[in-house]
Write a protein that holds these residues in place. Structure first.
Motif, PDB file in Angstrom:
ATOM      1  N   THR A 136      -4.131   6.814  14.214  1.00  0.00           N
ATOM      2  CA  THR A 136      -4.142   6.638  15.058  1.00  0.00           C
ATOM      3  C   THR A 136      -5.329   6.988  16.007  1.00  0.00           C
ATOM      4  O   THR A 136      -6.061   7.037  14.844  1.00  0.00           O
ATOM      5  N   HIS A 137      -5.650   7.140  16.868  1.00  0.00           N
ATOM      6  CA  HIS A 137      -7.408   7.460  17.823  1.00  0.00           C
ATOM      7  C   HIS A 137      -8.197   5.884  16.698  1.00  0.00           C
ATOM      8  O   HIS A 137      -9.346   6.358  16.578  1.00  0.00           O
ATOM      9  N   LEU A 138      -7.243   4.974  17.316  1.00  0.00           N
ATOM     10  CA  LEU A 138      -8.237   4.192  16.618  1.00  0.00           C
ATOM     11  C   LEU A 138      -9.325   3.398  16.808  1.00  0.00           C
ATOM     12  O   LEU A 138      -9.207   2.862  18.387  1.00  0.00           O
ATOM     13  N   SER A 139     -10.648   2.697  17.070  1.00  0.00           N
ATOM     14  CA  SER A 139     -11.648   2.799  17.311  1.00  0.00           C
ATOM     15  C   SER A 139     -11.780   0.616  17.629  1.00  0.00           C
ATOM     16  O   SER A 139     -10.630   0.383  16.846  1.00  0.00           O
ATOM     17  N   HIS A 140     -12.321   0.207  18.040  1.00  0.00           N
ATOM     18  CA  HIS A 140     -12.764  -1.581  18.238  1.00  0.00           C
ATOM     19  C   HIS A 140     -12.769  -2.066  16.928  1.00  0.00           C
ATOM     20  O   HIS A 140     -13.570  -3.207  16.199  1.00  0.00           O
ATOM     21  N   GLU A 141     -13.090  -0.788  15.334  1.00  0.00           N
ATOM     22  CA  GLU A 141     -13.936  -1.958  14.514  1.00  0.00           C
ATOM     23  C   GLU A 141     -11.975  -1.923  13.292  1.00  0.00           C
ATOM     24  O   GLU A 141     -12.265  -2.566  12.436  1.00  0.00           O
ATOM     25  N   VAL A 142     -10.949  -1.756  14.213  1.00  0.00           N
ATOM     26  CA  VAL A 142      -9.686  -1.623  13.887  1.00  0.00           C
ATOM     27  C   VAL A 142      -8.966  -2.822  14.109  1.00  0.00           C
ATOM     28  O   VAL A 142      -8.934  -2.710  15.159  1.00  0.00           O
ATOM     29  N   ASP A 143      -9.065  -4.252  13.241  1.00  0.00           N
ATOM     30  CA  ASP A 143      -8.509  -5.053  13.859  1.00  0.00           C
ATOM     31  C   ASP A 143      -6.990  -5.435  13.355  1.00  0.00           C
ATOM     32  O   ASP A 143      -6.197  -5.386  12.258  1.00  0.00           O
ATOM     33  N   HIS A 144      -5.250  -4.916  14.669  1.00  0.00           N
ATOM     34  CA  HIS A 144      -4.647  -4.099  14.012  1.00  0.00           C
ATOM     35  C   HIS A 144      -3.406  -5.230  12.802  1.00  0.00           C
ATOM     36  O   HIS A 144      -3.525  -5.371  11.586  1.00  0.00           O
ATOM     37  N   PRO A 145      -3.400  -6.252  13.553  1.00  0.00           N
ATOM     38  CA  PRO A 145      -3.208  -7.528  12.121  1.00  0.00           C
ATOM     39  C   PRO A 145      -3.661  -7.977  11.095  1.00  0.00           C
ATOM     40  O   PRO A 145      -3.287  -8.584  10.529  1.00  0.00           O
ATOM     41  N   VAL A 146      -4.828  -7.335  10.765  1.00  0.00           N
ATOM     42  CA  VAL A 146      -5.645  -8.121   9.615  1.00  0.00           C
ATOM     43  C   VAL A 146      -6.159  -6.313   8.757  1.00  0.00           C
ATOM     44  O   VAL A 146      -5.296  -6.459   7.682  1.00  0.00           O
ATOM     45  N   HIS A 147      -5.778  -5.852   9.472  1.00  0.00           N
ATOM     46  CA  HIS A 147      -6.114  -4.034   8.450  1.00  0.00           C
ATOM     47  C   HIS A 147      -4.602  -3.831   8.029  1.00  0.00           C
ATOM     48  O   HIS A 147      -4.970  -2.854   6.921  1.00  0.00           O
ATOM     49  N   ASP A 148      -3.945  -3.754   8.948  1.00  0.00           N
ATOM     50  CA  ASP A 148      -2.414  -3.171   8.925  1.00  0.00           C
ATOM     51  C   ASP A 148      -2.203  -3.228   7.459  1.00  0.00           C
ATOM     52  O   ASP A 148      -1.755  -2.494   6.975  1.00  0.00           O
ATOM     53  N   GLN A 149      -2.174  -4.506   7.299  1.00  0.00           N
ATOM     54  CA  GLN A 149      -1.316  -5.518   6.343  1.00  0.00           C
ATOM     55  C   GLN A 149      -2.726  -4.409   4.635  1.00  0.00           C
ATOM     56  O   GLN A 149      -2.318  -5.324   3.711  1.00  0.00           O
ATOM     57  N   GLN A 150      -3.791  -4.736   4.533  1.00  0.00           N
ATOM     58  CA  GLN A 150      -4.857  -3.959   3.601  1.00  0.00           C
ATOM     59  C   GLN A 150      -4.019  -2.625   3.366  1.00  0.00           C
ATOM     60  O   GLN A 150      -4.743  -2.336   2.105  1.00  0.00           O
ATOM     61  N   LEU A 151      -3.218  -2.073   3.968  1.00  0.00           N
ATOM     62  CA  LEU A 151      -3.096  -0.194   4.302  1.00  0.00           C
ATOM     63  C   LEU A 151      -2.423   0.091   2.445  1.00  0.00           C
ATOM     64  O   LEU A 151      -1.698  -1.281   2.273  1.00  0.00           O
ATOM     65  N   PRO A 152      -2.604   1.073   1.885  1.00  0.00           N
ATOM     66  CA  PRO A 152      -1.130   1.452   1.067  1.00  0.00           C
ATOM     67  C   PRO A 152       0.032   1.335   1.479  1.00  0.00           C
ATOM     68  O   PRO A 152      -0.040   1.487   2.578  1.00  0.00           O
ATOM     69  N   PRO A 153       0.815   0.883   0.754  1.00  0.00           N
ATOM     70  CA  PRO A 153       1.980   1.458   0.978  1.00  0.00           C
ATOM     71  C   PRO A 153       2.455   2.728   1.871  1.00  0.00           C
ATOM     72  O   PRO A 153       1.908   3.832   1.053  1.00  0.00           O
ATOM     73  N   GLY A 154       3.383   2.982   2.731  1.00  0.00           N
ATOM     74  CA  GLY A 154       4.342   3.889   3.779  1.00  0.00           C
ATOM     75  C   GLY A 154       2.646   4.041   4.545  1.00  0.00           C
ATOM     76  O   GLY A 154       2.842   5.452   4.914  1.00  0.00           O
ATOM     77  N   ILE A 155       1.398   3.724   4.793  1.00  0.00           N
ATOM     78  CA  ILE A 155       0.659   3.320   5.665  1.00  0.00           C
ATOM     79  C   ILE A 155       0.271   2.318   6.288  1.00  0.00           C
ATOM     80  O   ILE A 155      -0.003   1.630   6.209  1.00  0.00           O
ATOM     81  N   ASN A 156       0.557   2.573   7.768  1.00  0.00           N
ATOM     82  CA  ASN A 156       0.545   2.032   8.627  1.00  0.00           C
ATOM     83  C   ASN A 156      -0.814   2.278   9.617  1.00  0.00           C
ATOM     84  O   ASN A 156      -0.691   3.537   9.894  1.00  0.00           O
ATOM     85  N   LEU A 157      -0.733   1.784  10.802  1.00  0.00           N
ATOM     86  CA  LEU A 157      -1.940   1.232  12.126  1.00  0.00           C
ATOM     87  C   LEU A 157      -0.947   1.833  13.001  1.00  0.00           C
ATOM     88  O   LEU A 157       0.470   1.087  12.682  1.00  0.00           O
ATOM     89  N   ALA A 158      -0.559   3.116  14.221  1.00  0.00           N
ATOM     90  CA  ALA A 158       0.187   3.317  15.011  1.00  0.00           C
ATOM     91  C   ALA A 158       0.181   1.763  16.151  1.00  0.00           C
ATOM     92  O   ALA A 158      -1.682   1.311  16.001  1.00  0.00           O
ATOM     93  N   TYR A 159       0.497   1.819  17.042  1.00  0.00           N
ATOM     94  CA  TYR A 159      -0.497   0.657  17.656  1.00  0.00           C
ATOM     95  C   TYR A 159       0.839   1.192  19.373  1.00  0.00           C
ATOM     96  O   TYR A 159       1.902   2.225  19.281  1.00  0.00           O
ATOM     97  N   ASP A 160       0.239   0.883  20.438  1.00  0.00           N
ATOM     98  CA  ASP A 160       0.996   1.705  22.285  1.00  0.00           C
ATOM     99  C   ASP A 160       2.271   0.848  22.002  1.00  0.00           C
ATOM    100  O   ASP A 160       2.736  -0.630  21.712  1.00  0.00           O
TER     101      ASP A 160
END
Ligand SMILES: [Zn+2]
Ligand SMILES: [Zn+2]
Ligand SMILES: [Zn+2]
Length: 265
Positions: A227-251
């Motif tokens: 969480t506390h994500l900046s505008h460097e983070v593009d959720h649909p693109v970067h969420d899929q690139q994280l290791p298993p069990g780790i995701n980006l939060a969303y409002d």
């Protein structure tokens, strides 16, 4: 909500500017994707019919309205930075319904800063109704309420200290760039970890995403949300690139723990 049901809702997953950033024309700030629109960082923990708010973000009013939150039993503060605090005046709306003070928990230093920054709120010559009715409760150790225990977790956030919170199977650790060993010991056996992971490039006061992944893997929660994500983070693109069990939060994201069985007497 049924008796015994614990849940946490991400009220805001954005860094201090919110996303889009005012005046920015980057791809993420111009994105119309709902997962790329982020209000300032905050969560709501709900247990039975009780609601515990962590921080009063600058965007508190729209978060409360969006999630249709009708009452707040207590607020726990991580620290006194503006993005986590400046929605405090909107707690007044809850006082109008309940006619009782809302307790504010936090480190003695954080509460002192709140009192100094919002002195009108604690000026008892002003009638309740015109100002929020709040009670300062310095927090030195875990506190129990409604059958839930909120355990403060000491962290470092650049040159200041912050508090994360553990509540049964979940922990919320935002605004940190180091977690002391004594705090790591308190983070065993988590189902859910919500952790600061600002952006990909390094930062002086926040974990960046590579650091957050490393810390998340050390803690070993079943599920981790950054969480506390900046505008460097593009959720649909970067969420899929994280290791298993780790995701980006969303409002608006809500995680339920239906089997949580703390005694509610
Ligand atoms: Zn912050
Ligand atoms: Zn931008
Ligand atoms: Zn901060």
């Amino acid at each position: 909500m049924q008796r015994g049901n614990l849940s946490i809702t991400i009220l805001g997953s954005g860094t201090s500017t919110g996303i889009p950033v005012i005046g920015c024309r980057c791809d993420v700030c111009r994105s119309q994707h709902p997962l790329n629109r982020r209000t300032r960082c905050s969560v709501l923990i709900s247990y039975n019919d009780h609601n515990i708010l962590i921080d009063t973000s600058t965007d508190l009013r729209q978060q409360i309205l969006r999630e249709d939150i009708r009452h707040i039993d207590a607020v726990f503060y991580t620290h006194s930075h503006a993005d986590h605090l400046h929605g405090i005046d909107d707690l007044r709306g809850f006082n109008l319904h309940t006619k009782s003070a809302i307790p504010l928990y936090g480190s003695p230093k954080t509460l002192e800063r709140i009192k100094n920054s919002f002195s009108y709120i604690f000026d008892h010559s002003i009638p309740v109704g015109y100002i929020p009715h709040l009670e300062l409760c310095p927090l030195e150790q875990p506190v129990s309420m409604f059958g839930l225990t909120m355990e403060p977790i000491q962290m470092e956030h650049g040159w200041i200290s912050t508090l994360g919170y553990r509540c049964g199977p979940l922990a919320y650790l935002t605004d940190c760039n180091a977690i002391p060993a004594s705090s790591m010991e308190k983070l065993q056996g988590l189902d859910l970890l919500i952790l600061d992971g600002l952006r990909f490039t390094p930062h002086n006061t926040h974990f960046n995403i590579p650091q957050a992944i490393e810390v998340a893997q050390q803690i070993g929660a079943k599920q981790t949300l950054l969480t506390h994500l900046s505008h460097e983070v593009d959720h649909p693109v970067h969420d899929q690139q994280l290791p298993p069990g780790i995701n980006l939060a969303y409002d608006g994201q809500k995680i339920c723990f239906p089997s949580h069985k703390e005694d509610c007497s």
